[in-house]
Design a protein around this motif. Sequence first.
Motif, mmCIF file in Angstrom:
data_model
loop_
_atom_site.group_PDB
_atom_site.id
_atom_site.type_symbol
_atom_site.label_atom_id
_atom_site.label_comp_id
_atom_site.label_asym_id
_atom_site.label_seq_id
_atom_site.Cartn_x
_atom_site.Cartn_y
_atom_site.Cartn_z
ATOM 1 N N ILE A 339 -15.160 100.312 18.739
ATOM 2 C CA ILE A 339 -15.217 101.570 17.970
ATOM 3 C C ILE A 339 -14.106 102.532 18.367
ATOM 4 C CG2 ILE A 339 -17.661 101.399 17.395
ATOM 5 C CD1 ILE A 339 -18.301 103.308 19.648
ATOM 6 N N GLY A 340 -13.234 102.130 19.256
ATOM 7 C CA GLY A 340 -12.039 102.922 19.535
ATOM 8 C C GLY A 340 -12.312 104.329 20.010
ATOM 9 N N ILE A 341 -13.291 104.493 20.887
ATOM 10 C CA ILE A 341 -13.635 105.814 21.401
ATOM 11 C C ILE A 341 -13.659 105.741 22.933
ATOM 12 C CG2 ILE A 341 -15.471 107.537 21.564
ATOM 13 C CD1 ILE A 341 -14.090 107.599 18.913
ATOM 14 N N THR A 342 -13.173 106.782 23.581
ATOM 15 C CA THR A 342 -13.210 106.829 25.043
ATOM 16 C C THR A 342 -14.633 107.148 25.489
ATOM 17 O OG1 THR A 342 -12.492 109.142 24.962
ATOM 18 C CG2 THR A 342 -10.793 107.471 25.296
ATOM 19 N N PHE A 343 -15.512 106.199 25.217
ATOM 20 C CA PHE A 343 -16.941 106.381 25.429
ATOM 21 C C PHE A 343 -17.268 106.619 26.890
ATOM 22 C CE2 PHE A 343 -21.373 105.236 24.214
ATOM 23 C CZ PHE A 343 -21.403 105.921 23.018
ATOM 24 N N GLU A 344 -16.497 105.996 27.793
ATOM 25 C CA GLU A 344 -16.778 106.088 29.227
ATOM 26 C C GLU A 344 -16.725 107.514 29.750
ATOM 27 O OE1 GLU A 344 -12.342 104.941 28.852
ATOM 28 O OE2 GLU A 344 -14.239 104.572 27.817
ATOM 29 N N CYS A 345 -16.043 108.396 29.000
ATOM 30 C CA CYS A 345 -15.933 109.792 29.439
ATOM 31 C C CYS A 345 -17.275 110.513 29.435
ATOM 32 C CB CYS A 345 -14.944 110.548 28.547
ATOM 33 S SG CYS A 345 -13.249 109.937 28.664
ATOM 34 N N ALA A 346 -18.251 109.941 28.737
ATOM 35 C CA ALA A 346 -19.557 110.604 28.640
ATOM 36 C C ALA A 346 -20.577 110.009 29.610
ATOM 37 C CB ALA A 346 -20.085 110.509 27.206
ATOM 38 N N ALA A 347 -20.144 109.162 30.541
ATOM 39 C CA ALA A 347 -21.090 108.558 31.484
ATOM 40 C C ALA A 347 -21.621 109.569 32.489
ATOM 41 C CB ALA A 347 -20.429 107.388 32.214
ATOM 42 N N CYS A 348 -20.802 110.559 32.839
ATOM 43 C CA CYS A 348 -21.196 111.526 33.870
ATOM 44 C C CYS A 348 -21.527 112.900 33.303
ATOM 45 C CB CYS A 348 -20.087 111.670 34.914
ATOM 46 S SG CYS A 348 -19.635 110.114 35.713
ATOM 47 N N HIS A 349 -21.051 113.199 32.105
ATOM 48 C CA HIS A 349 -21.272 114.515 31.483
ATOM 49 C C HIS A 349 -20.947 114.379 30.005
ATOM 50 C CE1 HIS A 349 -16.893 114.666 31.474
ATOM 51 N NE2 HIS A 349 -16.912 114.463 32.792
ATOM 52 N N ASP A 350 -21.296 115.383 29.227
ATOM 53 C CA ASP A 350 -20.922 115.362 27.814
ATOM 54 C C ASP A 350 -19.407 115.221 27.696
ATOM 55 O OD1 ASP A 350 -23.566 115.765 27.239
ATOM 56 O OD2 ASP A 350 -23.362 117.882 26.712
ATOM 57 N N HIS A 351 -18.977 114.479 26.701
ATOM 58 C CA HIS A 351 -17.543 114.286 26.469
ATOM 59 C C HIS A 351 -16.882 115.642 26.252
ATOM 60 C CE1 HIS A 351 -13.839 112.519 25.036
ATOM 61 N NE2 HIS A 351 -14.320 111.297 25.130
ATOM 62 N N LYS A 352 -15.742 115.842 26.895
ATOM 63 C CA LYS A 352 -15.099 117.156 26.818
ATOM 64 C C LYS A 352 -14.347 117.376 25.507
ATOM 65 C CE LYS A 352 -14.580 118.061 31.759
ATOM 66 N NZ LYS A 352 -15.489 119.215 31.722
ATOM 67 N N PHE A 353 -14.096 116.330 24.751
ATOM 68 C CA PHE A 353 -13.297 116.491 23.541
ATOM 69 C C PHE A 353 -13.984 115.937 22.291
ATOM 70 C CE2 PHE A 353 -10.398 116.124 27.166
ATOM 71 C CZ PHE A 353 -9.733 117.337 27.076
ATOM 72 N N ASP A 354 -14.692 114.829 22.424
ATOM 73 C CA ASP A 354 -15.333 114.214 21.270
ATOM 74 C C ASP A 354 -16.822 114.544 21.236
ATOM 75 O OD1 ASP A 354 -12.962 113.002 20.495
ATOM 76 O OD2 ASP A 354 -13.299 111.267 21.780
ATOM 77 N N PRO A 355 -17.416 114.547 20.034
ATOM 78 C CA PRO A 355 -18.842 114.875 19.918
ATOM 79 C C PRO A 355 -19.737 113.723 20.375
ATOM 80 C CG PRO A 355 -17.940 114.325 17.771
ATOM 81 C CD PRO A 355 -16.785 114.323 18.724
ATOM 82 N N ILE A 356 -19.571 113.332 21.654
ATOM 83 C CA ILE A 356 -20.370 112.278 22.274
ATOM 84 C C ILE A 356 -21.032 112.892 23.500
ATOM 85 C CG2 ILE A 356 -20.353 109.978 23.314
ATOM 86 C CD1 ILE A 356 -19.440 109.912 20.435
ATOM 87 N N SER A 357 -22.340 113.008 23.458
ATOM 88 C CA SER A 357 -23.049 113.612 24.584
ATOM 89 C C SER A 357 -23.382 112.548 25.621
ATOM 90 C CB SER A 357 -24.340 114.270 24.099
ATOM 91 O OG SER A 357 -25.244 113.271 23.628
ATOM 92 N N GLN A 358 -23.779 113.011 26.796
ATOM 93 C CA GLN A 358 -24.216 112.064 27.823
ATOM 94 C C GLN A 358 -25.459 111.315 27.339
ATOM 95 O OE1 GLN A 358 -25.323 113.775 31.600
ATOM 96 N NE2 GLN A 358 -24.698 111.951 32.752
ATOM 97 N N LYS A 359 -26.289 111.990 26.600
ATOM 98 C CA LYS A 359 -27.471 111.326 26.015
ATOM 99 C C LYS A 359 -27.025 110.209 25.073
ATOM 100 C CE LYS A 359 -31.527 112.346 23.132
ATOM 101 N NZ LYS A 359 -31.102 111.763 21.839
ATOM 102 N N ASP A 360 -26.004 110.463 24.259
ATOM 103 C CA ASP A 360 -25.475 109.423 23.373
ATOM 104 C C ASP A 360 -25.031 108.205 24.178
ATOM 105 O OD1 ASP A 360 -25.762 110.932 21.037
ATOM 106 O OD2 ASP A 360 -23.762 111.812 21.212
ATOM 107 N N TYR A 361 -24.362 108.485 25.302
ATOM 108 C CA TYR A 361 -23.840 107.379 26.112
ATOM 109 C C TYR A 361 -24.970 106.484 26.590
ATOM 110 C CZ TYR A 361 -21.398 104.759 29.715
ATOM 111 O OH TYR A 361 -20.884 103.731 30.468
ATOM 112 N N TYR A 362 -26.013 107.090 27.129
ATOM 113 C CA TYR A 362 -27.083 106.268 27.693
ATOM 114 C C TYR A 362 -28.013 105.685 26.640
ATOM 115 C CZ TYR A 362 -25.287 107.228 32.233
ATOM 116 O OH TYR A 362 -24.444 107.261 33.320
#
Length: 778
Positions: A339-362
């Motif tokens: 899906i071409g998204i830096t998904f790993e950035c949301a493993a520790c906190h909400d993504h700082k740039f994309d609308p991907i929350s930590q909840k989304d990650y888990y």
Amino acid sequence: MIKLFSTIRTVFFMMFSLYFAGCTSNEGEIGISEKFPDKVSYNFHIRPILSDNCFACHGPDSDAREAGLRLDIESEAFKALSENPGAFALVPGKPHQSEVFLRVNSSDESQVMPPPESNLKLTNREIELIKTWIKDGAVYEKHWAFQAPQYIAAPEVEDKNWPVNEIDHFILKQQEDIGLHPNQPASKENMLKRLSFDLTGLPPNLDLMDRFSENDNPEAYEEMVDYLLSQPSYGERMAVYWMDVSRYADSYGYQLDNFRTQWPWRDWVIHAFNENLSFEDFITWQLAGDLLENPTKEQILATGFNRNHKITEEGAVDEEEYRITYVTDRTNTVGKALIGITFECAACHDHKFDPISQKDYYEMFSFFNNIDELRTSTAPIDPLVGTPESYAKKPYIEITDEDAEGILSFVNKQDTSKLIVSVMGELDTLRNNYVLERGVFNAYGREVFPATPESILNFDPKYPKNRLGLAKWLFDERNPLTARVFVNKIWKEFFGRGIVNTTSDFGMQGELPSHPELLDWLAIDFMENGWDIKRLIKQMVMSATYRQSVAIDEKERQKDPENRYYTRASRHHLKAEFIRNMVLASSGLLVPEIGGRSVKPYQPDGLWEAATAGGSTLAEYTQDHGDNLYRRGLYTFVKRTVPPPSMLIFDASNRDQCETERSFTNTPLQALVMLNDPTVLEASRVLAARLLSENSTQTEKITKAFRLILCRKPKPKEVELLLNYLRDKLESIAMEDAEALASIGEYPVDENADKVAVAALMQVISTMYNMEEAITRS
């Protein structure tokens, strides 16, 4: 003793002489300046500015948000400021009442945004863009990559003769709009070399060169494309790309870095590409083949994709910590590769740039959190027999001789030993899933359930909440990313630059598409035609855009320095595996066998030993012999802690994690590899001996070698230089040096051969291998 320094100096002199024989100089010119747009777009002009300069403090991450201001969401951006209720960040139509414009345009260091300590500063052009956008109403748009692709018919162009297919209409239209024009077509020789390496990873042989050059039929090029796509080597070429994505390796990766047997999965990948399995099935089987109804053993073998990650075999480790690491790797791989998204950035906190929350990650993490993680090294190795259900629950399968003769006939199983492959398998009971606070493996937060980010596409309730449901979500016709991301990756494989050049980041910080309409057209066409990979590739290589020459003068190059508008073909060194293929194929050494266990060719002594902690099954490097020395680069053994050095120097992946693209560097070490690698020297020696056994003149021998290595006929000046070099070597080489050169490598030496003649011609051939053109995509 071989006079190595003298030889290297002479080879470099020959290389430069050959290079400068065809060089011309050109005057440069400043490239095209970026014009101020007629209409300012939030997606293509404003969001990149805010993302780069503002979202870190005023974006999705609630923990890092300053002053209660959030600029990435329209409903939040227009609210009154919490610290100054009488002021607003944005007032549509009124930039001078909008704090965003007032702050970025301020000269007061206590007021200006971004603050000076951030070392960020907007340009005058960026400030003017923001002002114009606010004046025009400050209209927000959903991020372009999260909107479903929109079909746009191929545009009309002024030059009706150049386009071959729809791709060319999109490319040429943009060139015409900004005053550019495409390059001339590549020569037939260069075109065949490019096409052969791009589609098979191999150089064309002499017969193929002659057939193509003599075929004046207008359909000759398409016939060649179809022929190359039908070759078994096509699957091997495409597998090189997928090995990087899938982080395939022949060792586990952590401290001891022991041997693992995943190569049957690699054989399946080759088979899948050659059978032209649809991209939907190709991914679905790898993600969830074990969850299909009545899965075949082939479909379960495909799930080795999600077991290719690094695995620890160390004692006294926290099993849960590493289990979480494995699940995290799978989650991140789907994010980056599919899906071409830096998904790993949301493993520790909400993504700082994309609308991907930590909840989304888990929630996404949850799809992979129910796997039986029993480590292969400690698993019982009893034959697995019975119904498909009996092995669908296991984290490994055994491939029997019966399998290799039947449903898994594509697996090159050469002996009767047990063959164990790590695959996926669900636990009988569900694990509970939680947000892991700060990404710590045992810091449980709120409970979550399998789901996908709403910002991309809601998870349809009719889909099962498991990996098979995730695969269905990926290939939902409404999913805005899956098709776009894949066609863009394939585009970069063949054009050298992605339409979105950040292939694994389609988010806010990713590069904007240079041709968004073309990207959407390709994605929709790909989906509507059954996710057919070969069809997609044929579309690309049939285009006039692909067929352009790389040769361009400096004046024209400066107009499009990064080739963003595809005004020429891309030029870079071949992939590391293809360079090895070229050397072996041109010399006649290549063993064309498909599949089988990975092989250990020549490697400098002591590398594994120096990097081994002790006790590893791969503590010492035991070089292979015979045919295994001459296999394609795809089959070279990859030990993660000590990757193959000559391939790593040419930018191959170390396979620690998913990589969607390779860099292309140009370093002195690469030149030293080509000068000193035993495989290159042995290939030079073998080709020299074979040419000397033929009844031909020196000129004919040099011409044939030149064509085999550089895939074109030499110019008279080049032949003259090489002939003079050959004659010089015949006269000057000492017998002792000749015998040493003529015995390099393990390929059998003809004891009756003239050692001086072999050594002299060998050095001429080595010079050809060391020409930049030999290892460059033309």
